[in-house]
Every structure is written in structure tokens, then in C-alpha cells.
Enzyme design. Sequence first.
Site, PDB file in Angstrom:
ATOM      1  N   ASP A 130      47.881  46.543  29.582  1.00  0.00           N
ATOM      2  CA  ASP A 130      46.703  47.415  29.648  1.00  0.00           C
ATOM      3  C   ASP A 130      46.303  47.726  31.100  1.00  0.00           C
ATOM      4  O   ASP A 130      45.602  48.696  31.350  1.00  0.00           O
ATOM      5  CB  ASP A 130      45.511  46.748  28.953  1.00  0.00           C
ATOM      6  CG  ASP A 130      45.867  46.193  27.594  1.00  0.00           C
ATOM      7  OD1 ASP A 130      45.340  46.697  26.594  1.00  0.00           O
ATOM      8  OD2 ASP A 130      46.677  45.241  27.529  1.00  0.00           O
ATOM      9  N   PHE A 131      46.747  46.895  32.047  1.00  0.00           N
ATOM     10  CA  PHE A 131      46.370  47.105  33.448  1.00  0.00           C
ATOM     11  C   PHE A 131      47.331  48.074  34.153  1.00  0.00           C
ATOM     12  O   PHE A 131      47.295  48.217  35.370  1.00  0.00           O
ATOM     13  CB  PHE A 131      46.371  45.775  34.222  1.00  0.00           C
ATOM     14  CG  PHE A 131      45.527  44.684  33.617  1.00  0.00           C
ATOM     15  CD1 PHE A 131      44.578  44.946  32.633  1.00  0.00           C
ATOM     16  CD2 PHE A 131      45.672  43.355  34.036  1.00  0.00           C
ATOM     17  CE1 PHE A 131      43.809  43.929  32.069  1.00  0.00           C
ATOM     18  CE2 PHE A 131      44.905  42.344  33.478  1.00  0.00           C
ATOM     19  CZ  PHE A 131      43.976  42.622  32.500  1.00  0.00           C
ATOM     20  N   GLU A 150      50.123  37.639  39.070  1.00  0.00           N
ATOM     21  CA  GLU A 150      48.842  36.934  39.046  1.00  0.00           C
ATOM     22  C   GLU A 150      48.956  35.693  38.172  1.00  0.00           C
ATOM     23  O   GLU A 150      49.365  35.783  37.006  1.00  0.00           O
ATOM     24  CB  GLU A 150      47.749  37.868  38.509  1.00  0.00           C
ATOM     25  CG  GLU A 150      47.457  39.030  39.454  1.00  0.00           C
ATOM     26  CD  GLU A 150      46.956  40.274  38.738  1.00  0.00           C
ATOM     27  OE1 GLU A 150      46.692  40.202  37.529  1.00  0.00           O
ATOM     28  OE2 GLU A 150      46.844  41.329  39.396  1.00  0.00           O
ATOM     29  N   GLU A 153      47.715  45.209  41.775  1.00  0.00           N
ATOM     30  CA  GLU A 153      48.945  45.666  41.112  1.00  0.00           C
ATOM     31  C   GLU A 153      49.739  46.661  41.957  1.00  0.00           C
ATOM     32  O   GLU A 153      50.965  46.571  42.028  1.00  0.00           O
ATOM     33  CB  GLU A 153      48.630  46.286  39.740  1.00  0.00           C
ATOM     34  CG  GLU A 153      48.401  45.274  38.636  1.00  0.00           C
ATOM     35  CD  GLU A 153      47.060  44.552  38.727  1.00  0.00           C
ATOM     36  OE1 GLU A 153      46.205  44.973  39.540  1.00  0.00           O
ATOM     37  OE2 GLU A 153      46.865  43.572  37.986  1.00  0.00           O
ATOM     38  N   PHE A 208      48.574  41.936  31.896  1.00  0.00           N
ATOM     39  CA  PHE A 208      48.418  42.624  30.607  1.00  0.00           C
ATOM     40  C   PHE A 208      48.948  44.036  30.805  1.00  0.00           C
ATOM     41  O   PHE A 208      48.640  44.662  31.820  1.00  0.00           O
ATOM     42  CB  PHE A 208      46.945  42.732  30.197  1.00  0.00           C
ATOM     43  CG  PHE A 208      46.303  41.465  29.727  1.00  0.00           C
ATOM     44  CD1 PHE A 208      46.026  41.262  28.370  1.00  0.00           C
ATOM     45  CD2 PHE A 208      45.931  40.477  30.628  1.00  0.00           C
ATOM     46  CE1 PHE A 208      45.407  40.100  27.928  1.00  0.00           C
ATOM     47  CE2 PHE A 208      45.307  39.312  30.187  1.00  0.00           C
ATOM     48  CZ  PHE A 208      45.045  39.119  28.836  1.00  0.00           C
ATOM     49  N   HIS A 239      42.669  44.776  26.469  1.00  0.00           N
ATOM     50  CA  HIS A 239      43.585  43.631  26.558  1.00  0.00           C
ATOM     51  C   HIS A 239      44.419  43.460  25.287  1.00  0.00           C
ATOM     52  O   HIS A 239      44.917  42.366  25.023  1.00  0.00           O
ATOM     53  CB  HIS A 239      42.799  42.330  26.791  1.00  0.00           C
ATOM     54  CG  HIS A 239      42.047  42.287  28.079  1.00  0.00           C
ATOM     55  ND1 HIS A 239      40.813  42.870  28.242  1.00  0.00           N
ATOM     56  CD2 HIS A 239      42.361  41.729  29.277  1.00  0.00           C
ATOM     57  CE1 HIS A 239      40.396  42.673  29.488  1.00  0.00           C
ATOM     58  NE2 HIS A 239      41.314  41.983  30.136  1.00  0.00           N
TER      59      HIS A 239
END
Lengths: 352, 86
Positions: free
Chosen positions: A102-103, A46, A77, A100, A146
Site C-alpha cells: 500500500d505504500f 524498514e 521509500e 506494505f 494496509h
Amino acid sequence: MAEADETEQTDGAESTTGRELTMSRAMVDAIAAEMRTDDDVFVLGEDVADYGGIFDSTEGLLDEFGREKIMDVPISETGFIGAAVGAAQAGMRPIAELMFVDFFGVGMDQIYNQMAKNTYMSGGSVNVPMVLMTAVGGAYNDAAQHSQTLYGTFAHLPGMKVVVPSTAYDAKGLMHTAIRDDDPVVYMFHKRLMGIGWMPAPAGPKTPVPEDDYTIEFGEADVKREGDDVTVVTLGLHVHRALEAADELDGAVDTEVIDLRTLVPLDTETVLESVRKTGRLLVVDEDYHSFGVSGEIIARATEGALDDLSAVGRVTMPDAPIPYARPLEQEVNPGTEDIVEAVRDLAGTADE
Amino acid sequence: MSDESVAIDSETVWPADSEDVDEAIVANWFVREGTAVTAGDPIAEIQIEKVSIDVPAPATGEVAAILVAEQAEFRRGDVLARIIPR
């Protein structure tokens, strides 16, 4: 495979050109060099194309390589990491960016059940030579979704190599090694170290970077500072905080700072050598306290050097979501003063 | 300061689409005073309204002086550094 680089890195060392690069530019340097020599290397993620990666990890690559090689993807993702896994199995060398870390949840089936396991489950008939690079870390008030590092999460799950650079010099060498590796590599770069204008880096990560290609072998921790009294083992952003703490303690406690550089493979031997010398171990980790890197390093140290140890400790993030509010995040994210205090404690020089 | 030095004038790298902005910061220096540079190589990165712009060396030579520190603000037209050509 290129030979391991043998250049010693010292503060203020002159590089071949005298140029000093930010960590993001050093990463791009390596990616671009690999793409020039290997047609199978490409990048997808992205905002990696026009925007150059939100933390500059792909800055300038679109201009040189075009949209077929530097691919912006939808927010998907599972889709694009899965596509990278398939491309890797078909013989290409994709670099997928998870914006990130976190994703990770939205693509974890592809990451962990496909990328990490397919070589094993195919009885070795396919390789998955891909890099999953991802931004980690906090200290800039981006809140609980994040700001995580999740080092322990990825290092815990078998089948992926895990790389965490702390300087531009290391970032370039480790990126070359990651792209050339025939197994999946998770390359975790700390946003605070990248050197982007709106998020100033500490003084340490910008280093001289040779123009020539070089590799840094995985599983080789780097002693960033030598000392006799206390061993501090850390990684990523906190290498620099530990070095600051060591400077502050100069004259009171002689502190050794070890930068792990890779978690998988993990260089246990360098840690053991150091704790055999100092007898005291502090692990500093921006990841959560429990069930992670800090516990693992301490466990390995006790398994391998129990008789030499007189004190162990860790400075970590508490087991709680990371707060957005600046004073709260500063409170929980291990700071230089927290490290100073913990080292003093271990060395027995804490103020009474 | 030698009279032979060349100024790196921020005006020359100011982007056309930032006409109405006259302040920026130096995000990164890639050189120090005394570093040898090659004309055209990026020697610094400035940031104007969250956009990063590379500052190329105007001449081949040596960095004589860095006049705006990293993370410091400067105004459009300020001289960022001086280079002694070789």
C-alpha cells in the site's frame, strides 16, 4: 542457472527431513542460502534487521549476516528503493522490502520509472537485478491503507516480473529464482500466509520444504487440485480458500484449482488447457474487481478458448476502499462460501 | 507412552525477560508425530507477548507425541511434546 525443480508436491509428502516450514521461514531459507553463496546479495528495508521484518520475512538474517548486509533504513521509500536500483545497476543483487504494498505511492517513481525501465531505456547496457519484496493482502482488519494486494497494478506496468507464492514450498523456490534473475522482480507475499503467531495462517501454506536449494521457474502455474467440471484460477491466500471450497463441493462439482504463482510472466497455456477440459472458468482475486487480474485471465481465456467456454465468472473485491470493521471486511473479501456459491452457479448446480 | 521419552518442557525455553508472564501460545509446529528430529533443530515456535521463540529439539530421535496444538494456549512449565531419543 540452476535446473528447474522437478519434485512433485503432494499433500503430506515427506520432505528430505520431514520438517515443515511456514512460508516466512521458507523465504528466509532461500534468502540466507543465496547470501551465503553470493556476496552481492543484501537486504534493505524498514525493520528488516533487529525486528526481522514485520511479517518475519527477514527473521534471523541479522544474526548471521550483520548490519552491513541486513540494513534497517529510515522511512524513505524513494531513498532506499532508489539506492537498491543503483546498487543493482552497479552489479549487486539487493532485496528491498516495501513494508506494505500500500505504500507503493511514495516510492513509485523509483519502482516504475527507474527499476522497471532502466534496462530498456539504456538500450540493454544496464541490468537491474533486484527483488522488491512486499507484504500484501487483508483479512485481518488493517483498513484501507494496509490491506490491499494491488496484484493488477504491478502486473499491468511493463518491466517488472511479479511473483505471488501461496505455499512454503513455492515461496522458497520462487525466491531463489527471483534473486538469481537478472531483471527486477516484485515478490508479493500475503501476510496471512506467513505463519506468524499473532496472525494464524490457514492450514495450507505450511508444507514440507527440502533443505537443498531448488528453483521454480517463473511462468509456470501449478494445478493445486485436479477436476473436470469447473476451473478456478487464483493466487496467494485465495488458493487455500479455493481448495477449501473445492473440498466442500466434493461429490457435487469436480473443481480444478490453478495457482498462477507468477503474474508476469503469466502461464496462459495452463489456464487454457484447463478451460478446454472443463468449459467453465471462475477467477478468484483479492484485488479490486475492475481492470485487474480477473479481467485479464478471462480475456485470455476467451481469446484462446472461446469455443470451449460455456460459463465464466469472477469473485473479487469490490471497487471500493477496504473497510476496517471486521464484519464489513469479511463481507467484501472473497470467502470460501462465496467461491462455493460461484462455482455452483457456473456448474449449473445452484440451489433453485 | 514410552518411559524412554524426553519431555519438551516449556520452562526450558521461557525467556528471562518474560518472568512475570506465565501464558503463551504455540504459533507453529514444524514437525508432526513420527517426524525424525535432530537435536538443536527448531521443532516449534511459541509466542509469548508477541515475541516468537524457537523451541529446539532436546535430543535426536522421533517425535512421539505433540501435547499442545497449534494456536492453543499453554502455561509456563507445561510439557509441549515428547521425543523418543535414538
